[in-house]
Design a protein around this motif. Structure first.
Motif, PDB file in Angstrom:
ATOM      1  N   TYR A 196      28.304 -52.196   9.910  1.00  0.00           N
ATOM      2  CA  TYR A 196      28.842 -53.464  10.422  1.00  0.00           C
ATOM      3  C   TYR A 196      29.840 -54.051   9.430  1.00  0.00           C
ATOM      4  O   TYR A 196      29.629 -53.949   8.236  1.00  0.00           O
ATOM      5  N   PRO A 197      30.899 -54.699   9.885  1.00  0.00           N
ATOM      6  CA  PRO A 197      31.237 -54.902  11.283  1.00  0.00           C
ATOM      7  C   PRO A 197      31.844 -53.647  11.904  1.00  0.00           C
ATOM      8  O   PRO A 197      32.517 -52.868  11.232  1.00  0.00           O
ATOM      9  N   ARG A 198      31.584 -53.493  13.182  1.00  0.00           N
ATOM     10  CA  ARG A 198      32.179 -52.400  13.938  1.00  0.00           C
ATOM     11  C   ARG A 198      33.629 -52.773  14.272  1.00  0.00           C
ATOM     12  O   ARG A 198      34.024 -53.924  14.099  1.00  0.00           O
ATOM     13  N   PRO A 199      34.415 -51.812  14.775  1.00  0.00           N
ATOM     14  CA  PRO A 199      35.773 -52.172  15.203  1.00  0.00           C
ATOM     15  C   PRO A 199      35.731 -53.261  16.282  1.00  0.00           C
ATOM     16  O   PRO A 199      34.794 -53.320  17.081  1.00  0.00           O
ATOM     17  N   SER A 200      36.749 -54.094  16.287  1.00  0.00           N
ATOM     18  CA  SER A 200      36.808 -55.255  17.179  1.00  0.00           C
ATOM     19  C   SER A 200      36.544 -54.912  18.647  1.00  0.00           C
ATOM     20  O   SER A 200      35.801 -55.610  19.333  1.00  0.00           O
ATOM     21  N   ALA A 201      37.154 -53.847  19.148  1.00  0.00           N
ATOM     22  CA  ALA A 201      36.986 -53.472  20.558  1.00  0.00           C
ATOM     23  C   ALA A 201      35.511 -53.210  20.870  1.00  0.00           C
ATOM     24  O   ALA A 201      35.000 -53.627  21.911  1.00  0.00           O
ATOM     25  N   GLN A 202      34.825 -52.553  19.946  1.00  0.00           N
ATOM     26  CA  GLN A 202      33.387 -52.266  20.113  1.00  0.00           C
ATOM     27  C   GLN A 202      32.558 -53.559  20.088  1.00  0.00           C
ATOM     28  O   GLN A 202      31.644 -53.723  20.864  1.00  0.00           O
ATOM     29  N   ILE A 203      32.897 -54.454  19.173  1.00  0.00           N
ATOM     30  CA  ILE A 203      32.164 -55.705  19.042  1.00  0.00           C
ATOM     31  C   ILE A 203      32.233 -56.484  20.363  1.00  0.00           C
ATOM     32  O   ILE A 203      31.228 -57.001  20.839  1.00  0.00           O
ATOM     33  N   PHE A 204      33.423 -56.554  20.950  1.00  0.00           N
ATOM     34  CA  PHE A 204      33.579 -57.312  22.187  1.00  0.00           C
ATOM     35  C   PHE A 204      33.003 -56.584  23.400  1.00  0.00           C
ATOM     36  O   PHE A 204      32.485 -57.222  24.306  1.00  0.00           O
ATOM     37  N   LYS A 205      33.118 -55.260  23.414  1.00  0.00           N
ATOM     38  CA  LYS A 205      32.589 -54.489  24.548  1.00  0.00           C
ATOM     39  C   LYS A 205      31.056 -54.489  24.552  1.00  0.00           C
ATOM     40  O   LYS A 205      30.427 -54.590  25.590  1.00  0.00           O
ATOM     41  N   LYS A 206      30.472 -54.329  23.363  1.00  0.00           N
ATOM     42  CA  LYS A 206      29.012 -54.246  23.230  1.00  0.00           C
ATOM     43  C   LYS A 206      28.527 -55.170  22.131  1.00  0.00           C
ATOM     44  O   LYS A 206      28.156 -54.725  21.046  1.00  0.00           O
ATOM     45  N   PRO A 207      28.520 -56.500  22.381  1.00  0.00           N
ATOM     46  CA  PRO A 207      28.048 -57.418  21.344  1.00  0.00           C
ATOM     47  C   PRO A 207      26.583 -57.138  20.993  1.00  0.00           C
ATOM     48  O   PRO A 207      25.809 -56.701  21.850  1.00  0.00           O
TER      49      PRO A 207
END
Length: 169
Positions: free
Chosen positions: A156-167
């Motif tokens: 963590y943190p994961r890439p932004s796209a991943q964070i928003f797709k799978k919070p």
């Protein structure tokens, strides 16, 4: 004295610049993804003759992976950036174990705060204080203070796209 603070998504410099004015002893780093804002903030810093404060351009999820930023700050602040579970993933990696992350939220964010508890725990934190208050405009606000109890797992943190797709939930 000699505390360090990182302001994520610094925007127009609130709360980073006012904090620096009232607490000149704190070393402050402001991070924002829009270079135009960073140029503005550094201009404000220069015009106000503030020292030990800097605005830097970049994505917080990239900076959080760098050894010179990861778990190096006593405090992290953020406002109006994202929901608390997402915000915790962006911010807790910057905070030293024993440090705090303080988030400003709207007063009606009970569900959001409850939804974030598991994510906060996964990231090494726990809710220490949850304060409701009114500002002069009669708009109730909320400050949620997280205490960092253990290191944030390195993924963590994961890439932004991943964070928003799978919070984290």
């Amino acid at each position: 004295a000699d505390s360090s603070l990182v302001d994520i998504g610094a925007g127009a410099g609130f709360p980073g610049i006012p904090l620096k004015i009232v607490r000149p002893d704190i070393n402050i780093t402001m991070i924002d993804g829009l270079n135009k804002r960073v140029v503005f903030l550094n201009d404000v810093i220069k015009k106000l003759n503030l020292t030990n404060i800097v605005a830097i351009h970049g994505r917080c999820e990239d900076f959080a992976k760098k050894p010179e930023f990861r778990e190096k700050f006593d405090y992290c602040v953020a406002r109006a950036v994202a929901k608390l579970n997402t915000l915790a993933e962006y911010c807790l990696p910057f905070v030293k174990v024993g440090g705090s992350f303080v988030s400003m939220k709207s007063a009606d964010s009970n569900e959001e705060v409850n939804e974030a508890k598991k994510a906060i725990s996964i990231l090494g934190g726990k809710i220490e204080e949850d304060i409701l208050f009114d500002l002069v405009d009669d708009m109730p606000r909320r400050i949620v203070k997280l205490k960092k109890n253990s290191q944030t797992p390195t993924k963590y943190p994961r890439p932004s796209a991943q964070i928003f797709k799978k919070p984290l939930k």
